[in-house]
Scaffold this motif. Structure first.
Motif, PDB file in Angstrom:
ATOM      1  N   UNK A 583       0.877  -1.182   0.000  1.00 25.86           N
ATOM      2  CA  UNK A 583       0.000   0.000   0.000  1.00 25.86           C
ATOM      3  C   UNK A 583       0.901   1.215   0.000  1.00 25.86           C
ATOM      4  N   UNK A 584       0.806   2.002  -1.028  1.00 29.64           N
ATOM      5  CA  UNK A 584       1.567   3.250  -1.092  1.00 29.64           C
ATOM      6  C   UNK A 584       3.048   3.006  -0.888  1.00 29.64           C
ATOM      7  N   UNK A 585       3.598   3.596   0.161  1.00 31.36           N
ATOM      8  CA  UNK A 585       5.041   3.578   0.367  1.00 31.36           C
ATOM      9  C   UNK A 585       5.537   2.356   1.121  1.00 31.36           C
ATOM     10  N   UNK A 586       4.667   1.436   1.463  1.00 27.79           N
ATOM     11  CA  UNK A 586       5.136   0.320   2.288  1.00 27.79           C
ATOM     12  C   UNK A 586       4.741  -1.032   1.713  1.00 27.79           C
ATOM     13  N   UNK A 587       5.563  -1.998   2.099  1.00 24.85           N
ATOM     14  CA  UNK A 587       5.292  -3.399   1.824  1.00 24.85           C
ATOM     15  C   UNK A 587       5.228  -4.055   3.198  1.00 24.85           C
ATOM     16  N   UNK A 588       4.099  -4.670   3.492  1.00 25.00           N
ATOM     17  CA  UNK A 588       3.850  -5.167   4.846  1.00 25.00           C
ATOM     18  C   UNK A 588       3.613  -6.664   4.791  1.00 25.00           C
ATOM     19  N   UNK A 596      -4.903   0.680   5.045  1.00 22.06           N
ATOM     20  CA  UNK A 596      -4.249   1.936   4.680  1.00 22.06           C
ATOM     21  C   UNK A 596      -2.844   1.950   5.245  1.00 22.06           C
ATOM     22  N   UNK A 597      -1.967   2.690   4.578  1.00 28.10           N
ATOM     23  CA  UNK A 597      -0.637   2.979   5.127  1.00 28.10           C
ATOM     24  C   UNK A 597      -0.326   4.421   4.775  1.00 28.10           C
ATOM     25  N   UNK A 598      -0.033   5.205   5.783  1.00 26.12           N
ATOM     26  CA  UNK A 598       0.252   6.624   5.543  1.00 26.12           C
ATOM     27  C   UNK A 598       1.444   7.009   6.406  1.00 26.12           C
ATOM     28  N   UNK A 599       2.344   7.782   5.844  1.00 26.51           N
ATOM     29  CA  UNK A 599       3.479   8.235   6.644  1.00 26.51           C
ATOM     30  C   UNK A 599       3.296   9.715   6.931  1.00 26.51           C
ATOM     31  N   UNK A 600       3.241  10.050   8.218  1.00 28.80           N
ATOM     32  CA  UNK A 600       3.082  11.446   8.633  1.00 28.80           C
ATOM     33  C   UNK A 600       4.246  11.818   9.532  1.00 28.80           C
ATOM     34  N   UNK A 601       5.053  12.710   9.070  1.00 28.50           N
ATOM     35  CA  UNK A 601       6.241  13.155   9.833  1.00 28.50           C
ATOM     36  C   UNK A 601       6.986  11.962  10.448  1.00 28.50           C
ATOM     37  N   UNK A 602       7.317  11.023   9.610  1.00 30.92           N
ATOM     38  CA  UNK A 602       8.130   9.896  10.076  1.00 30.92           C
ATOM     39  C   UNK A 602       7.347   8.828  10.807  1.00 30.92           C
ATOM     40  N   UNK A 604       4.587   6.008  10.738  1.00 28.77           N
ATOM     41  CA  UNK A 604       3.845   5.172   9.787  1.00 28.77           C
ATOM     42  C   UNK A 604       2.531   4.726  10.437  1.00 28.77           C
ATOM     43  N   UNK A 605       1.449   5.139   9.815  1.00 26.87           N
ATOM     44  CA  UNK A 605       0.126   4.823  10.365  1.00 26.87           C
ATOM     45  C   UNK A 605      -0.487   3.717   9.521  1.00 26.87           C
ATOM     46  N   UNK A 626       8.563   5.696  13.643  1.00 33.09           N
ATOM     47  CA  UNK A 626       7.721   4.901  14.537  1.00 33.09           C
ATOM     48  C   UNK A 626       6.520   4.363  13.768  1.00 33.09           C
ATOM     49  N   UNK A 627       5.910   3.348  14.340  1.00 34.36           N
ATOM     50  CA  UNK A 627       4.832   2.639  13.639  1.00 34.36           C
ATOM     51  C   UNK A 627       3.604   2.540  14.542  1.00 34.36           C
ATOM     52  N   UNK A 628       2.468   2.797  13.980  1.00 31.88           N
ATOM     53  CA  UNK A 628       1.209   2.556  14.692  1.00 31.88           C
ATOM     54  C   UNK A 628       0.359   1.595  13.888  1.00 31.88           C
ATOM     55  N   UNK A 629      -0.306   0.710  14.595  1.00 33.17           N
ATOM     56  CA  UNK A 629      -1.214  -0.252  13.965  1.00 33.17           C
ATOM     57  C   UNK A 629      -2.589  -0.015  14.565  1.00 33.17           C
ATOM     58  N   UNK A 630      -3.528   0.358  13.756  1.00 30.35           N
ATOM     59  CA  UNK A 630      -4.876   0.694  14.226  1.00 30.35           C
ATOM     60  C   UNK A 630      -4.834   1.637  15.425  1.00 30.35           C
ATOM     61  N   UNK A 631      -3.923   2.603  15.357  1.00 30.58           N
ATOM     62  CA  UNK A 631      -3.862   3.635  16.379  1.00 30.58           C
ATOM     63  C   UNK A 631      -2.929   3.333  17.531  1.00 30.58           C
TER      64      UNK A 631
END
Ligand code: IPT
Length: 995
Positions: A583-588, A596-602, A604-605, A626-631
């Motif tokens: 998804x977008x910039x990531x491979x998970x 969804x995958x979104x990167x906001x100021x470093x 990864x949501x 840093x990484x967040x998964x479902x918040x």
């Protein structure tokens, strides 16, 4: 004829001497010189669609908003389609769903198409709209509104009354669509609609039909539709090809693109086995020429399948076909059939359907029961079936190798086995190759090791390959991938993640099969095998690095130097690779779904679903701190292969218990049968205009339910007659749709019940019921006949012969002597159906929700109904003939942050039908979520989507049970079951439809 046709282009490709078997030879023509046609941001030429000038394979999946009456869950389905790699979603719109009455239109709540189209754009999907006016789609009347049944004018022609009716709808729906076009509406609104379909499979092509099509085209343009317009031919017949098509014998129409539908590939047997009885058709470059051949019937427009069958619908009385349908057009089928389509230049493919959903209420045509699961990639319970993983892999290739859009045949290759064929195509822009390797014929099932010798862009190669069983491989060669040069690979490309630091390529193959990948370098690169067994050899003369391996687990190879950026090559067996999401910039890697995958100021949501505790690993093309998964924050560490992994598993869903359904209360529901029932406000049957094409006996009044404004569900008739010696028998001619039925009472007693035979796979929709009247009918004095007709839907109108106007309700009712002349006893009839008829008051649930049972007319199905005066009841208690209503309440406690699909089940769900005979209309929180027919089947499990169901709170259930009252014909065990339970799901509010 324009200058350069495809045959010439092929001749220019290097010819290869065939050894034992020659690959597919292209014979057909496509007009490669046809200039691009441009409609704002959307354009096309003979090879592909282009969006903003860029070629794109349109990879589309269909869903029906009306089959999921829970708008918040539309987003769930759209996200699942997008995550499965589709770039486009196709929607039918159902005219009748929005129009309960001529001149009345409703686009609120569950019918909010503005919301749907906005959501689609937000989820990054292009949209193909198919607004009709005729849809088919296994809908009652094929999507025509109930009121249209009363119109005598032939539908789907240029008759003025019909055009006026269609224009009403087109005006309304076009106004909504126009705002969401990719080209904007010129008033500041814009969305992602790229293509617009007029009509649906109109196979009659007389001048009157041509004028009708002209009208629809002109109407769409007048209403501001500015994207290309097409029609879907029922098969590749050449009906309604664009005027510009030079092919003889096609029927020209007012369209920009030619499209056709196809449901190839065998069926399911009665025993539930799939058949592979047919090879994938060559519906383009490699097919026969002529009007029905060619790249299409329209050589200057791209190959376009508006429907490619991705499942099939199921019938009343079947043994339950959806799981078989899912397998039949499931794994491997997609590789073989959609692959052959792509090789044939069909660069627009829309899968019918990607999600089927539920024909809730009275939406269904007689050909289907409530579930419209269809065996689709996304099940009715919104589960991603295994074949969705395969779609993800195929779509991943299309995304990784954009060169695949607009290829043409590249000429034959040599194959060492007669069991194999290879479709060999090339990009005119980059010379990149597509090699679709299948059996010959493509439904062959042998296991074969062989070589393919081909002149590829980087040289002539002898490539060892394997193809085991029914399968096809989508291989590419001579392709630039994330700064690397892929000379060829016998593994399939699933994802390429570009990155300045370390690009990642994910490839896969069938478990244990050998694979070979060749990459090209200026000098010998460094190869580090991090995981798995991969042999490498560098050939300085060519610069080729050859990797040899078996597809087992997940191999990881790091390649650096050699004059190219670093590369992490992941080579998985098929099921391992299926655990990856791009998804977008990531491979998970890991979760059951990445939404969804979104990167906001470093940061990864990530949002997605887990089915169980799941390890998480990921690679990103942007720096991630840093990484967040479902918040929730996920603690990570970097891995040897340059990605991040979660220090502990993502949590899976918690178990939860469902309440038993107890504390039932019941009430008798057919008071209309009683002689003293008050029918003063019922309509009197009269001689009003008769619009049906069902012939009725001379001299009869018009008894049809539709003539009185009752189009859905049950309808009651009451007839008074004077008893006498001639009142011996009654003949009731009726129409009631698939597995429809009728009950006749006299003076409060059941005389009999008649059920239409299912007549699989095409239902029998009308019938003649004959009964002997009880002795009392011969007693002088007033008597009352009460008839309930259950209308299980109006016919579709697929063949444009006004089949939807077949009679529903009673056509005629004749009382007379057993023998002797005619039916002499006069009966004065009245009729009652849905409360309010076309002016019903429950506009929240809308047109499909209710028929005319007494309980429905009096709100017994609604959650707020007070049933305290009803008697306590148990399922299984003996039932009186007619309708008995059951009600109870229950609380659900699905844990927060979980998405569970909950269903209502009846009896032994492993059997397609019961030994007892009864029918149930199921109402949940007032919503009519389906019909169970115990003795017909096959559906026993009814999905209740969140929004209808309140997953964290109170719910009501009401069952309208009909029976003939024979001993044993009683309600079986009724219970809730969990069909699916994940942690994740879309964000839902408390505003669900149940409120
Ligand atoms: C084609 C229809 O266009 C579509 O609406 C749906 O009915 C589908 O079939 C079957 O599910 S009709 C084609 C199969 C003749």
């Amino acid at each position: 004829m324009r200058a350069l046709l495809l045959a010439a282009a092929i001749a220019a490709a290097p010819l290869v001497q065939a050894s034992t078997a020659v690959a597919q030879t292209a014979q057909a023509t496509a007009d490669l010189t046809a200039p691009a046609q441009t409609f704002g941001r959307v354009s096309y030429d003979a090879r592909s669609l282009m969006i903003n000038g860029k070629r794109l394979v349109i990879w589309s999946s269909e869903m029906h908003p009306f089959r999921l009456p829970s708008p918040e869950l539309w987003r769930d389905v759209l996200q699942k389609m997008k995550a499965s790699g589709f770039n486009t979603v196709a929607f039918y719109f159902d005219w009748g769903y929005h129009s309960p009455k001529q001149g009345v239109y409703d686009f609120t709540g569950i019918r909010d198409l503005d919301r749907l189209l906005k959501m689609s754009e937000e989820e990054g999907l292009y949209v193909i709209v198919r607004p009709g006016p005729y849809a088919n789609a296994e809908l009652t009347r094929g999507g025509f509104p109930g009121w249209l049944v009363n119109q005598r004018a032939p539908s789907r022609t240029d008759s003025p009354d019909y055009l006026a009716a269609a224009d009403e709808w087109m005006t309304q729906i076009n106004a909504i669509i126009a705002r969401h076009q990719i080209n904007g509406d010129g008033k500041g609104n814009q969305g992602s609609v790229i293509l617009y379909q007029i009509e649906n499979e109109l196979a009659l092509t007389t001048p009157a039909h041509r004028r009708y099509m002209d009208h629809l085209y002109a109407k769409a343009r007048a209403d501001g539709i500015n994207v290309p317009i097409f029609h879907n031919d029922q098969g590749r017949n050449g009906y309604w090809a664009p005027e510009t098509s030079p092919v003889d014998k096609v029927v020209h129409g007012p369209v920009d693109l030619y499209a056709f539908d196809g449901y190839p590939g065998g069926t399911c047997t009665v025993g539930g086995q799939t058949t592979r009885g047919a090879a994938a058709p060559d519906w383009g470059f490699y097919g026969p020429g002529g009007a029905k051949g060619g790249a299409s019937a329209s050589p200057s427009t791209p190959g376009f399948m508006a429907e490619i069958g991705g499942g099939w619908f199921d019938y009343w009385g079947s043994n339950g076909g959806y799981e078989c349908n899912a397998r039949q057009r499931g794994e491997r089928f997609q590789r073989v059939f959609y692959g052959v389509n792509l090789a044939n230049g069909i660069t627009l493919q829309s899968i019918y359907v990607g999600f089927g959903g539920t024909s809730w209420g009275w939406l269904a045509a007689p050909v289907v029961f409530t579930s419209y699961d269809y065996g689709a990639a996304i099940s009715e319970a919104r589960e991603l079936r295994v074949k969705a993983e395969e779609m993800k892999q195929l779509a991943g290739l299309l995304e990784s190798v954009p060169d695949l859009a607009g290829m043409i045949p590249a000429g034959p290759v040599e194959i060492s086995s007669p069991n194999i064929q290879v479709y060999h195509n090339r990009s005119l822009e980059t010379d990149a190759r597509f090699l679709l390797v299948t059996h010959k014929p493509s439904n062959g099932q042998t296991n074969d090791d062989f070589t393919v010798t081909a002149n590829l862009p980087d040289g002539r190669y002898v490539v060892p390959m394997t193809l085991n069983g029914f399968d096809a491989k989508w291989l590419v060669a001579g392709v630039d991938l994330a700064g690397q040069r892929l000379v060829y690979s016998t593994s399939e490309v699933q994802a390429v993640l570009p990155s300045a630091r370390q690009p990642v390529a994910l490839m896969y193959g069938r478990k244990d099969e050998p694979g070979q990948t060749v990459l090209r370098f200026a000098s010998a690169p460094n190869v580090t095998v991090l995981d798995g067994q991969v042999r490498s050899a560098f050939e300085p003369a060519t610069g080729d690095l050859k990797l040899d391996y078996a597809h087992q687990g997940l191999a990881r190879v790091k390649i650096s130097g050699g004059g190219r950026p670093d590369l992490l090559l992941l080579i998985g067996e098929e099921k391992e690779a299926a655990r990856f999401w791009r998804q977008g910039d990531v491979l998970v890697r890991g979760p059951a779904l990445l939404r969804h995958a979104r990167i906001e100021r470093g940061q990864l949501l990530l949002t997605g679903d887990t089915r169980e505790a799941t390890p998480l690993e990921l690679w990103s093309s942007q720096p991630v701190r840093s990484v967040r998964w479902n918040g929730a924050t996920v603690a990570t560490r970097t891995t040897a292969s340059g990605g991040l992994e979660a220090r502990s598993a993502l949590p899976g869903p918690a178990d939860f218990a469902l309440p038993a359904l107890t504390n039932w209360r019941a009430a008798p529901g057919s008071p209309e049968a009683k002689p003293d029932f008050d029918d003063r406000d019922w309509q009197t049957i009269d001689n009003r205009a008769y619009a049906s094409n069902t012939l009725r006996p001379d001299g009869q009044p018009n008894m049809l339910m539709d003539a009185y404004g009752f189009h859905e569900g049950d309808v009651w008739y009451r007839g008074r007659f004077e008893g006498g010696p001639n009142a011996e028998t009654i003949e009731l001619f009726y129409g009631a749709g698939g597995a429809g039925m009728l009950q006749l009472f006299m003076d409060g007693e059941l005389v009999g019940q008649d059920e239409l035979p299912t007549g699989m796979p095409r239902p029998i929709t009308t019938g003649m019921a004959r009964f002997t009247l009880p002795d009392a009918a011969r007693t002088p004095g007033p008597h009352v006949l009460s008839v309930m007709v259950r209308n299980n839907g109006h016919n579709w109108n697929l063949d444009a012969n006004d089949f939807h106007k077949e009679a529903r309700g009673l056509v005629s009712a004749s009382v007379g002597p057993r023998s002797g002349p005619g039916f002499s006893v006069p009966v004065a009839w009245k009729i009652q159906g849905r409360q309010g008829g076309e002016d019903f008051t429950d506009t929240v649930r809308g047109v499909a929700n209710n028929g005319g049972l007494f309980g429905e007319r009096n709100g017994w199905h609604l959650p707020q109904f007070d049933d305290t005066r009803w008697s306590a009841a148990t399922v299984g208690q003996p039932l009186q003939p007619g309708v008995t209503w059951y009600r109870t309440n229950f609380d659900l406690n699905v844990p927060q942050g979980q998405d569970a699909s909950i269903a209502l089940a009846f009896g032994d769900i492993d059997k397609p039908r019961s030994d007892t005979a009864y029918r149930v209309l199921i109402f949940v929180n007032g919503w009519h979520m389906g019909q169970f027919i115990a003795n017909v089947g096959p559906q026993r499990v009814f999905t209740l989507p969140e929004g209808i169901l309140n997953p964290r709170g109170h719910n009501s259930i009401a069952l309208a049970v009909s029976t003939d009252g024979a001993p044993g014909n009683v309600l079986e065990d009724v219970r809730l079951i969990i069909q699916r339970n994940v942690r994740g799901g879309v964000q839902t509010t408390t505003e669900g439809s149940h409120r």
